[in-house]
Scaffold this active site. Structure first.
Site, PDB file in Angstrom:
ATOM      1  N   ASP A  46       0.808  -1.076  -0.016  1.00 40.20           N
ATOM      2  CA  ASP A  46       0.084   0.085   0.093  1.00 40.20           C
ATOM      3  C   ASP A  46       0.842   1.219   0.140  1.00 40.20           C
ATOM      4  O   ASP A  46       1.558   1.437   1.123  1.00 40.20           O
ATOM      5  CB  ASP A  46      -0.930   0.005   1.406  1.00 40.20           C
ATOM      6  CG  ASP A  46      -1.965   1.174   1.166  1.00 40.20           C
ATOM      7  OD1 ASP A  46      -3.071   1.084   0.533  1.00 40.20           O
ATOM      8  OD2 ASP A  46      -1.389   2.343   1.851  1.00 40.20           O
ATOM      9  N   TYR A  51       3.126   9.811  -0.706  1.00 42.55           N
ATOM     10  CA  TYR A  51       4.293   9.230   0.143  1.00 42.55           C
ATOM     11  C   TYR A  51       5.722   9.359  -0.543  1.00 42.55           C
ATOM     12  O   TYR A  51       6.698   9.222   0.118  1.00 42.55           O
ATOM     13  CB  TYR A  51       4.194   7.725   0.426  1.00 42.55           C
ATOM     14  CG  TYR A  51       2.800   7.443   1.078  1.00 42.55           C
ATOM     15  CD1 TYR A  51       1.993   8.218   1.581  1.00 42.55           C
ATOM     16  CD2 TYR A  51       2.530   6.050   1.252  1.00 42.55           C
ATOM     17  CE1 TYR A  51       0.746   7.923   2.286  1.00 42.55           C
ATOM     18  CE2 TYR A  51       1.082   5.675   1.830  1.00 42.55           C
ATOM     19  CZ  TYR A  51       0.410   6.737   2.257  1.00 42.55           C
ATOM     20  OH  TYR A  51      -0.674   6.297   2.899  1.00 42.55           O
ATOM     21  N   HIS A 109      -7.279   9.544  -2.263  1.00 47.71           N
ATOM     22  CA  HIS A 109      -6.685   9.658  -0.958  1.00 47.71           C
ATOM     23  C   HIS A 109      -7.592  10.160   0.255  1.00 47.71           C
ATOM     24  O   HIS A 109      -7.811   9.555   1.399  1.00 47.71           O
ATOM     25  CB  HIS A 109      -5.428  10.310  -1.097  1.00 47.71           C
ATOM     26  CG  HIS A 109      -4.261   9.740  -0.017  1.00 47.71           C
ATOM     27  ND1 HIS A 109      -2.867   9.713  -0.437  1.00 47.71           N
ATOM     28  CD2 HIS A 109      -4.383   9.340   1.273  1.00 47.71           C
ATOM     29  CE1 HIS A 109      -2.243   9.476   0.918  1.00 47.71           C
ATOM     30  NE2 HIS A 109      -3.344   8.949   1.859  1.00 47.71           N
TER      31      HIS A 109
HETATM   32  P1  NDP Z   1       0.922   1.688  11.737  1.00 45.03           P
HETATM   33  O1  NDP Z   1      -0.308   1.378  12.737  1.00 45.03           O
HETATM   34  O2  NDP Z   1       1.285   0.430  10.755  1.00 45.03           O
HETATM   35  O3  NDP Z   1       2.060   1.698  12.711  1.00 45.03           O
HETATM   36  C1  NDP Z   1       3.502   2.082  12.201  1.00 45.03           C
HETATM   37  C2  NDP Z   1       4.338   2.370  13.357  1.00 45.03           C
HETATM   38  O4  NDP Z   1       4.367   0.998  14.204  1.00 45.03           O
HETATM   39  C3  NDP Z   1       5.988   2.638  13.029  1.00 45.03           C
HETATM   40  O5  NDP Z   1       6.374   3.530  13.747  1.00 45.03           O
HETATM   41  C4  NDP Z   1       6.527   1.166  13.306  1.00 45.03           C
HETATM   42  O6  NDP Z   1       7.785   1.434  13.816  1.00 45.03           O
HETATM   43  C5  NDP Z   1       5.842   0.782  14.558  1.00 45.03           C
HETATM   44  N1  NDP Z   1       5.636  -0.763  14.623  1.00 45.03           N
HETATM   45  C6  NDP Z   1       5.260  -1.508  13.543  1.00 45.03           C
HETATM   46  N2  NDP Z   1       5.092  -2.711  13.832  1.00 45.03           N
HETATM   47  C7  NDP Z   1       5.529  -2.663  15.063  1.00 45.03           C
HETATM   48  C8  NDP Z   1       5.502  -3.835  15.917  1.00 45.03           C
HETATM   49  N3  NDP Z   1       5.286  -5.100  15.725  1.00 45.03           N
HETATM   50  N4  NDP Z   1       5.810  -3.500  17.394  1.00 45.03           N
HETATM   51  C9  NDP Z   1       6.006  -2.346  17.780  1.00 45.03           C
HETATM   52  N5  NDP Z   1       5.912  -1.094  16.962  1.00 45.03           N
HETATM   53  C10 NDP Z   1       5.752  -1.516  15.741  1.00 45.03           C
HETATM   54  O7  NDP Z   1       0.677   3.066  10.898  1.00 45.03           O
HETATM   55  P2  NDP Z   1       0.857   3.687   9.736  1.00 45.03           P
HETATM   56  O8  NDP Z   1       0.410   5.000   9.796  1.00 45.03           O
HETATM   57  O9  NDP Z   1       2.134   3.515   8.920  1.00 45.03           O
HETATM   58  O10 NDP Z   1      -0.356   2.779   8.874  1.00 45.03           O
HETATM   59  C11 NDP Z   1       0.049   1.595   8.151  1.00 45.03           C
HETATM   60  C12 NDP Z   1      -0.284   2.029   6.707  1.00 45.03           C
HETATM   61  O11 NDP Z   1      -1.655   2.675   6.461  1.00 45.03           O
HETATM   62  C13 NDP Z   1       0.565   3.073   6.306  1.00 45.03           C
HETATM   63  O12 NDP Z   1       1.911   2.532   6.027  1.00 45.03           O
HETATM   64  C14 NDP Z   1      -0.081   3.499   4.908  1.00 45.03           C
HETATM   65  O13 NDP Z   1       0.128   2.385   3.854  1.00 45.03           O
HETATM   66  C15 NDP Z   1      -1.740   3.436   5.420  1.00 45.03           C
HETATM   67  N6  NDP Z   1      -2.017   4.871   5.828  1.00 45.03           N
HETATM   68  C16 NDP Z   1      -2.921   5.317   5.089  1.00 45.03           C
HETATM   69  C17 NDP Z   1      -3.575   6.456   5.360  1.00 45.03           C
HETATM   70  C18 NDP Z   1      -4.683   7.226   4.576  1.00 45.03           C
HETATM   71  O14 NDP Z   1      -4.923   8.301   4.544  1.00 45.03           O
HETATM   72  N7  NDP Z   1      -5.110   6.511   3.429  1.00 45.03           N
HETATM   73  C19 NDP Z   1      -3.094   7.258   6.309  1.00 45.03           C
HETATM   74  C20 NDP Z   1      -2.117   6.485   7.215  1.00 45.03           C
HETATM   75  C21 NDP Z   1      -1.644   5.252   6.961  1.00 45.03           C
HETATM   76  P3  NDP Z   1       9.289   1.173  12.850  1.00 45.03           P
HETATM   77  O15 NDP Z   1       8.736   1.352  11.364  1.00 45.03           O
HETATM   78  O16 NDP Z   1      10.123   1.999  13.415  1.00 45.03           O
HETATM   79  O17 NDP Z   1       9.297  -0.460  13.160  1.00 45.03           O
END
Ligand code: NDP
Length: 282
Positions: A46, A51, A109
């Site tokens: 995704d 991004y 979006h």
């Molecule tokens: P997430 O809820 O997926 O969380 C990501 C964060 O959590 C990062 O800081 C990561 O740290 C940490 N993390 C991931 N896995 C673990 C774990 N197993 N244990 C502890 N910490 C963890 O947030 P996102 O906002 O990235 O959402 C996921 C996806 O949703 C996005 O990447 C995007 O594709 C989509 N999205 C879409 C939006 C929209 O408006 N349509 C808005 C926001 C997101 P680290 O990387 O340092 O490991």
């Protein structure tokens, strides 16, 4: 190898229920992170024009040795390009940056109801062109509220295949999910672990300890058992692996109910409210 379940979309296609999200992954690190995800077994990515890392996703796909048909690719139209002519150009650019001749799913979006004279319908009708010419195998929306979806239903032909919205234990987004369930629009839950913000909740840590799993796995499993589509983001290799290991355990109904009860309504939202959000990048 883990088999990720498919979710049926309303147009006869399917989408892997678990994918890998690349929001906030530096463009320079994206090919590596996505490459690791492919090695672990993720087959759904995704991304979004906003991004800035579509090229990295495309690079990872090319160097993975995977066939194009094995990977489900989603991207999203950036907020500045809702006018039909701009949307057409932006979609061409997305395909060029990803280096593919179709995406599996293309999303509006944000609805941006206070921009473009409140007209997201002509943007959607332009998406219908991409759907009919086959360059977007499915089309959908993101951050649409039920009243935005109702308007699309009244004024356009194609029902969105998905609505990608913020959902996690602190924001159940129940009305949006219910509208989707009633109208055949699959819910994709963004920020499924609230960017880490729900992982220290005592209810979640208690369930995780009892299940012998991590808090992130428990929360992600909760989404899976509720039927939503998720794509957690991580650039930490051990977490990319951990977040994929969701299919060899089950939460009880009581666990699911306890996690769902953590909902804080609007107070639980971590991102912007879609009715007010009007950000257009420079
Ligand atoms: P997430 O809820 O997926 O969380 C990501 C964060 O959590 C990062 O800081 C990561 O740290 C940490 N993390 C991931 N896995 C673990 C774990 N197993 N244990 C502890 N910490 C963890 O947030 P996102 O906002 O990235 O959402 C996921 C996806 O949703 C996005 O990447 C995007 O594709 C989509 N999205 C879409 C939006 C929209 O408006 N349509 C808005 C926001 C997101 P680290 O990387 O340092 O490991």
């Amino acid at each position: 190898m883990t088999t990720v379940p498919d979710i049926a979309l309303n147009n006869g296609r399917t989408i892997p229920q678990l994918g890998f999200g690349v929001f906030q992954i530096d463009p320079a690190d994206t090919a590596d992170a996505v490459g690791q995800a492919f090695e672990i077994g993720y087959r759904h990515i995704d991304t979004a024009e906003m991004y800035g890392n579509e090229k990295g996703v495309g690079e990872a796909l090319r160097s993975s040795g995977l066939d194009r048909g094995e990977v489900f690719l989603t991207s999203k139209l950036n907020n500045g390009f809702h006018a039909p002519e701009d949307a057409r150009r932006a979609f061409d650019q997305t395909l060029a940056d990803l280096g593919v001749d179709y995406v599996d799913l293309f999303l509006i979006h944000w609805p941006l109801p206070t921009r473009y004279d409140g007209d997201f319908v002509s943007t959607w009708k332009t998406f219908e062109e991409f759907y009919h010419d086959g360059r977007a195998r499915s089309i959908g929306v993101s951050n649409f509220q039920p009243h935005h979806l109702r308007r699309l239903a009244q004024e356009s032909d194609v029902v969105p295949a998905v609505n990608q919205v913020e959902v996690h234990p602190y924001l159940d987004n129940a009305e949006v999910r219910a509208y989707g369930a009633e109208h055949g629009i699959a819910t994709e839950a963004w920020s499924p672990i609230a960017q880490g913000g729900v992982l220290h909740d005592p209810v979640i840590t208690r369930i995780a300890t009892a299940a012998g799993r991590t808090p992130a796995q428990v929360v992600l499993r909760w989404h899976i058992q509720r039927g939503d589509i998720i794509f957690p983001k991580s650039t930490t290799p051990s977490r990319i692996q951990e977040n994929f290991e969701l299919f060899d355990f089950e939460l009880t109904d009581a666990d699911l109910t306890s996690i769902t009860a953590l909902d804080q309504g609007e107070d639980g939202r971590t991102g912007p409210n879609p009715d007010a959000f009007d950000y257009i990048p420079d």
